[in-house]
Design an enzyme around this catalytic site. Structure first.
Site, PDB file in Angstrom:
ATOM      1  N   GLU A 177      34.453  43.799  64.226  1.00 15.34           N
ATOM      2  CA  GLU A 177      34.919  45.007  64.326  1.00 15.34           C
ATOM      3  C   GLU A 177      33.993  46.282  64.002  1.00 15.34           C
ATOM      4  OE1 GLU A 177      38.646  46.105  62.170  1.00 15.34           O
ATOM      5  OE2 GLU A 177      38.112  47.889  61.899  1.00 15.34           O
ATOM      6  N   GLU A 182      35.406  56.558  59.548  1.00 15.49           N
ATOM      7  CA  GLU A 182      36.955  56.305  58.876  1.00 15.49           C
ATOM      8  C   GLU A 182      36.882  57.421  57.887  1.00 15.49           C
ATOM      9  OE1 GLU A 182      39.143  52.272  58.620  1.00 15.49           O
ATOM     10  OE2 GLU A 182      37.146  51.834  58.264  1.00 15.49           O
TER      11      GLU A 182
END
Length: 740
Positions: A177, A182
């Site tokens: 991933e 974020e």
């Protein structure tokens, strides 16, 4: 953005965890690691071809969100709270329910707008949206650039990230991933870029870096977030400024004896996701004063191909050895870094595991989990016995921990003795504490415990910053069986050699051949194999990183088929048994090759010839009643390729035993305690792929509580092992469901 349960782990089968490669968690930043491309190319760098300047990056895909309608040929949606795909809360205890309603996601004023609402919807208190390109657009390597703003406020979790299109290496996070950005709603001045990798959850790990936005800016302002992804290197940017470079990672698939060849898992196509989550493990639940609704707005998404030069060649990084930090627990006179492995020391300032004699150790328990520690003498050594009262729902719910000091760049071997009352799994992993986000320092070792004391070991390299408070975690949660642990050692070693020819236990698939698909182990893809031309022949083997098949080019053939051999050593073959060999192969011209099973001393057990043509085909060869002098743990599979020039190609090589075999110590008995009158023993819950299940015996029944269904039917199991029998049973459930 996927599950954050990465601080403690339960791993995969022990046979796949014997140390064959230097594994471990990566360094916090790649600046101290060799083998990288020397940092990011300058934004304006470009190549000149025949007097014409070629741009370094050329856009190949994108969306400007300027037509007022979300483009269905580019974007699709994840819906619900994750329960629809067996992953409630999306693995992170998130609170929102994702929809594709215009209230939650739309194009407006030239922007993609994702809005989180506080409302009652389908049984949840919040709604939002997660949009993705899965099945519509995916790319391997390139530049991915997104200009966006995101909301501030406790509990908001905006994310721009990438997942593998095909999960070639297994479930999350074995196939990787990439988190481009974020944000924490409660920390609006900071963002992070992260990669997740390793083994399938919960044996995964991660590496990332935070970035503080300059000049008082926050995520509510528009910023351009980007990665430049090349073979063996990923670079993170904010507004054109490079803040992180990563090139150290690994991937290990289930039923494999070694890592997938570097740069796996980041050598496959990934698709893009963008979402605004509410609550969960990352930023916690919203505060009473968190304002709703708020929106994440995306100005554009642009994807580029590298056109100004060739992509870099992937080179596995190396990590320089550092000194121990001041105050470290240095190796003792016996060489071990585990202090008080004999459980004899008590220190006033060290509570240990709550009882005398356990200094330098700790006992972690999740809320609601219960366990007690006592000390027992076994075979002249003191063992810590962990008695589980309430097992909890996670592997890490109960953890005896040995507190140790590690130095960056050094290699270590961990070994210990352990047992249980009947049978259970115990995952063991070396990690950091809360101050480093529980980062993984080693791969996970899945110790399959029995009622007899056995020794287990693994080796790893410490690749992150030196740590005086590292923890060796013995994960005992989600299983009520006790464990005894003793004689633990952690010692420095010089390195971890790749054992090409060591005896090979058959894989759980039954295959006796390691790396028959030419995609695990060392980067050249030829681990465990030897190509041996003698002095009269010349031959070379290679594995293309994309094709992942072995190509053998014979430029000088010699006179005999024995003049060029392709072989693998260390196969465990049994005398008098039957075997089936299969492989895909072709040749540049029609020709005959020999396939042989031989002893470790070279003695032929069985040999047959097969014909290869110009078209690839699957070849099958049967070897019946193998004439080995005795069971041979060092046997060889040999392909005889000499006697003819040209090229050959091999893939998917499998050797399986087709006859039935029971080890001499097999005990045949029927299922034990099928009426549960004796409690649960020897039954036990078991989990995989995100599942969570607990069990208890009540009124002559085993009552199972499944708190997470996981990704597969076998993600939550109740089992008894060690028997051969026909099985009959009665079952009932609180709701209609299928059982396997």
């Amino acid at each position: 953005m996927m599950t954050r349960m990465i601080n403690r782990s339960l791993a995969l089968p022990l046979a796949a965890l014997l140390a064959v490669l230097p594994l471990g968690a990566p360094q916090a930043d790649a600046a101290a690691v060799s083998g990288q491309a020397g940092g990011a190319p300058a934004a304006g760098m470009a190549a000149k071809k025949k007097g014409k300047e070629t741009p370094l990056w050329t856009q190949v895909w994108g969306d400007e969100f300027d037509d007022g309608v979300i483009d269905g040929s580019k974007w699709t949606f994840d819906l619900t709270n994750g329960a629809s795909v067996g992953n409630p809360g999306w693995g992170n205890n998130e609170l929102q329910y994702y929809t594709n309603r215009p209230e939650n996601v739309k194009e407006e004023d030239g922007k993609l707008v994702i809005t989180a609402l506080k409302e009652n919807y389908e049984g949840f208190g919040y709604t939002s949206a997660r949009i993705k390109t899965k099945g519509l657009f995916a790319k391997r390597y390139g530049k991915f650039e997104i200009r966006a703003s995101a909301p501030a406020g406790k509990g908001y979790w905006p994310a721009i990230w990438m997942l593998p299109e095909h999960n070639r290496y297994g479930g999350w996070a074995a196939s990787g991933e990439i988190d481009i950005m974020e944000g924490w709603g409660s920390r609006p001045h900071t963002i992070a870029g992260t990669i997740h990798y390793g083994q399938q959850w919960p044996s995964n790990t991660y590496s990332g870096k935070e970035y503080e936005l300059p000049n008082g800016s926050t995520i509510e302002d528009y910023h351009t977030y980007a990665i430049e992804w090349e073979p063996g290197e990923i670079r993170w940017y904010v507004d054109g400024l490079l803040y992180s470079t990563k090139n150290d990672w690994y991937s290990r698939s289930a039923d494999q004896p070694a890592n997938n060849a570097y740069p796996a898992p980041f050598d496959e196509e990934f698709h893009l996701l963008m979402n605004l989550a509410v609550g969960g493990n990352f930023d916690g639940s919203p505060a009473p004063d968190t304002v709703f609704p708020k929106s994440m707005k995306v100005d554009y998404v642009r994807v580029y191909e590298l056109t100004g030069r060739e992509y870099r060649e992937p080179v596995p990084p190396t990590v320089a050895k550092e000194e121990y930090l001041p105050g470290a627990k240095l190796p003792q006179a016996n060489g071990s870094l585990i202090y008080n492995s004999g459980f004899t020391q008590t220190l006033e300032a060290d509570p240990g595991m709550g009882i005398p004699g356990t200094a330098h150790w700790a006992l972690y328990k999740d809320p609601g989990a219960e366990a007690d520690v006592s000390l027992e003498n076994i075979g002249g050594s003191r063992f810590a016995k962990v008695t589980v009262g309430q097992a909890g729902s996670n592997a890490y719910s109960i953890q005896p921990q040995a507190i140790v000091s590690l130095a960056k760049g050094r290699y270590y071997k961990l070994s210990f003795d352990a047992k249980t009352d009947t049978a259970r799994s115990m995952n063991v992993k070396v990690t950091g504490g809360a101050s480093v986000g529980y980062a993984g320092y080693s791969q996970g070792l899945n110790a399959e415990l029995t009622d007899s004391v056995k020794r287990y070991e693994m080796a790893f390299q410490m690749k992150m910053a030196s740590d005086n408070a590292a923890r060796i975690e013995f994960n005992l949660g989600s299983n009520a069986h006790p464990a005894w642990i003793g004689n633990a050692r952690l010692e420095e070693i010089e390195g971890i050699p790749f054992e090409h020819d060591a005896p090979k236990a058959p894989l759980s698939s039954g295959n006796h051949v390691y790396n028959g698909t030419f995609d695990i182990g060392e980067p050249d893809g030829m681990s465990y194999w030897h190509l041996l031309p003698d002095g009269k022949a010349a031959a070379a083997g290679s594995v293309d990183a994309d094709e992942r098949k072995l190509n053998v080019e014979i430029t000088k053939n010699g006179k005999k088929e024995d003049d060029v051999l392709l072989l693998q050593k260390g196969l465990f073959l049994l005398d008098g048994h039957d075997y089936a060999l299969s492989f895909d192969a072709k040749a540049s011209h029609s020709r005959v090759i020999g396939v042989e099973l031989a002893g470790g001393d070279g003695k032929t057990y069985a040999k047959q010839n097969v014909t290869l043509g110009r078209d690839s085909r699957t070849v099958t060869v049967s070897f019946e009643n193998l004439a080995a002098a005795a069971d041979d743990p060092n046997a060889q599979l040999i392909f005889h390729l000499g006697g003819s020039k040209g090229t050959l190609q091999f893939d998917n090589i499998r050797l399986v035993r087709t006859s039935t075999y029971f080890p001499p110590d097999t005990v045949f008995y029927p299922l034990a305690n099928g009426d549960f009158s004796g409690g649960l023993n020897p039954w036990q819950p078991a989990v995989d792929s995100g599942g969570a299940v607990t069990a208890k015996a009540v009124d002559g029944e085993a009552r199972l509580t499944v708190t997470n269904q996981g990704a597969n039917p076998w993600s939550a199991m109740f089992l008894q092992t060690g028997f051969v029998s026909r099985a009959e049973f009665l079952t009932r459930s609180a709701s209609t469901r299928a059982h396997r």
